[in-house]
Design a protein around this motif. Sequence first.
Motif, short mmCIF file in Angstrom:
data_model
loop_
_atom_site.label_atom_id
_atom_site.label_comp_id
_atom_site.label_asym_id
_atom_site.label_seq_id
_atom_site.Cartn_x
_atom_site.Cartn_y
_atom_site.Cartn_z
N ASP A 10 -5.99 6.71 -3.70
CA ASP A 10 -5.64 8.04 -3.40
C ASP A 10 -3.66 7.97 -3.74
O ASP A 10 -3.41 9.06 -3.36
CB ASP A 10 -5.66 8.21 -2.00
CG ASP A 10 -7.22 8.43 -1.92
OD1 ASP A 10 -7.77 8.87 -2.59
OD2 ASP A 10 -7.62 8.20 -0.72
N ALA A 11 -3.26 7.27 -4.18
CA ALA A 11 -1.68 7.20 -4.14
C ALA A 11 -1.33 7.96 -5.44
O ALA A 11 -2.28 8.07 -6.43
CB ALA A 11 -1.10 5.72 -4.31
N GLN A 64 0.84 -1.10 -0.15
CA GLN A 64 -0.05 -0.02 -0.12
C GLN A 64 0.69 1.37 0.05
O GLN A 64 0.60 2.17 0.92
CB GLN A 64 -0.91 -0.02 1.21
CG GLN A 64 -1.97 -0.99 1.42
CD GLN A 64 -3.13 -0.96 0.26
OE1 GLN A 64 -3.74 0.12 0.49
NE2 GLN A 64 -3.32 -1.89 -0.59
N PRO A 65 1.69 1.61 -0.92
CA PRO A 65 2.47 2.79 -0.92
C PRO A 65 1.64 3.87 -1.19
O PRO A 65 0.61 3.77 -2.01
CB PRO A 65 3.42 2.25 -2.00
CG PRO A 65 2.73 1.37 -3.00
CD PRO A 65 2.05 0.51 -2.26
N GLN A 84 1.07 1.75 -17.01
CA GLN A 84 -0.45 1.37 -17.04
C GLN A 84 -0.80 0.32 -15.74
O GLN A 84 -1.60 0.46 -15.26
CB GLN A 84 -0.91 1.17 -18.20
CG GLN A 84 -0.84 2.18 -19.16
CD GLN A 84 -1.22 2.05 -20.56
OE1 GLN A 84 -2.32 1.73 -20.97
NE2 GLN A 84 -0.19 1.37 -21.48
N ILE A 85 0.16 -0.53 -15.93
CA ILE A 85 -0.03 -1.84 -14.98
C ILE A 85 -0.03 -1.29 -13.37
O ILE A 85 -1.06 -1.63 -12.46
CB ILE A 85 1.12 -3.09 -15.10
CG1 ILE A 85 0.92 -3.71 -16.45
CG2 ILE A 85 1.07 -4.06 -14.19
CD1 ILE A 85 2.02 -4.48 -17.11
N CYS A 86 1.01 -0.62 -13.36
CA CYS A 86 1.20 0.16 -11.79
C CYS A 86 -0.11 0.85 -11.59
O CYS A 86 -0.56 0.95 -10.43
CB CYS A 86 2.55 0.79 -11.69
SG CYS A 86 3.83 0.01 -11.80
N LEU A 135 -2.91 0.59 -8.52
CA LEU A 135 -3.17 1.76 -7.64
C LEU A 135 -4.58 2.06 -7.64
O LEU A 135 -5.30 2.39 -6.59
CB LEU A 135 -2.42 3.02 -7.77
CG LEU A 135 -0.78 2.83 -7.61
CD1 LEU A 135 -0.03 3.91 -8.17
CD2 LEU A 135 -0.43 2.61 -5.89
N GLN A 136 -5.05 1.89 -8.61
CA GLN A 136 -6.57 2.37 -8.85
C GLN A 136 -7.55 1.29 -7.90
O GLN A 136 -8.26 1.69 -7.06
CB GLN A 136 -7.24 2.17 -10.17
CG GLN A 136 -6.69 3.46 -10.98
CD GLN A 136 -7.12 3.42 -12.46
OE1 GLN A 136 -7.74 2.50 -13.05
NE2 GLN A 136 -7.61 4.70 -13.11
#
Length: 323
Positions: A144-145, A116-117, A132-134, A138-139
């Motif tokens: 909120d990242a 959860q960075p 896009q994978i990253c 996160l989405q």
Amino acid sequence: MPTPIRHIIHIAAEAARAAMGGALFAIVPRRGRLRMASVFEARRWSLAGCLQCYLLAKQARLDSLDPPTAGPALANLVSDDLIADYRASCDAIPFGLTGIYPTDGVVLWGLVRRYQPDILVETGTGTAVSSQICLKALQCYHPDAKFFTIGEAAPSVVETAERNLAPYRNAEMIKGRAPADLIPALDRVADARIAFFIDGPKGSSPDFRRLLDVIAERTTPAFIAVHDCEQHIPAGFDPEGKRPAGAINPTRAQLVSFFEERMSATHDLTFMDNAWCERHDALNDKVYRAEPTLKPYTYKGTKQRSHSPFVAVIAPRSPTGGR
């Protein structure tokens, strides 16, 4: 043979012996292959052969430092529900010859879900396939990242990356070179919970070690994931045969060296391996269909020892990454 040359060969042989930790045998090249030979036999070789012996011995010593491939950073990282989320979100992304494999991407998803960075930093933007994978991870797990990606490339590649990143409001693209052009961004968010995905520079560049040192000195990373960490250099990366057969991948060797020197007291380092990739290989079907030169244990039509590119992970020993 002139005496000075004999002395040089003797020194090279002893250096090889020292690099092997005092062993009486060393790994040496012979007709394009590696084999064991006594150091005394090495003294009878040409100077070039002994120097190559020394370099290979150094690589072999680094190789012996490799941590186990099954470790806390990868244990239980990928579950059936995560794979289902990953497929639903990432199947439309165009994987191919220059991008990461889906088996690599699902590791990034697992890391984002576990650690959860608040900020995820990618180095080596390219066309922003892995970006896009990253961002989709996160989405799904931490909307909120913030996401930073840094890279330098030809204008057409940069345009493609910008187009791929445009839908994501939490993404910031830095046009520059890591680590030098990344430092100002890191200083702005030094107190945040930061994670890193390194997809450039590679271990053959001095910037790779400089980047790792900057990360260690300026942040307390939630995790560091490094792409292209397969055990040996794929033949497709060295079509002219400039390196000895079976040479250790410099990205992997440099990462092991950095880890041992700076992070081994508090972190674990683990690698994907062939067994892990085989277990999840169905994820790569779309890559194999799109690129006929890519198959398991094959890159650009040439056989290699690794199933596919590996991701290495440095993560805190605490499974929650220190939270």
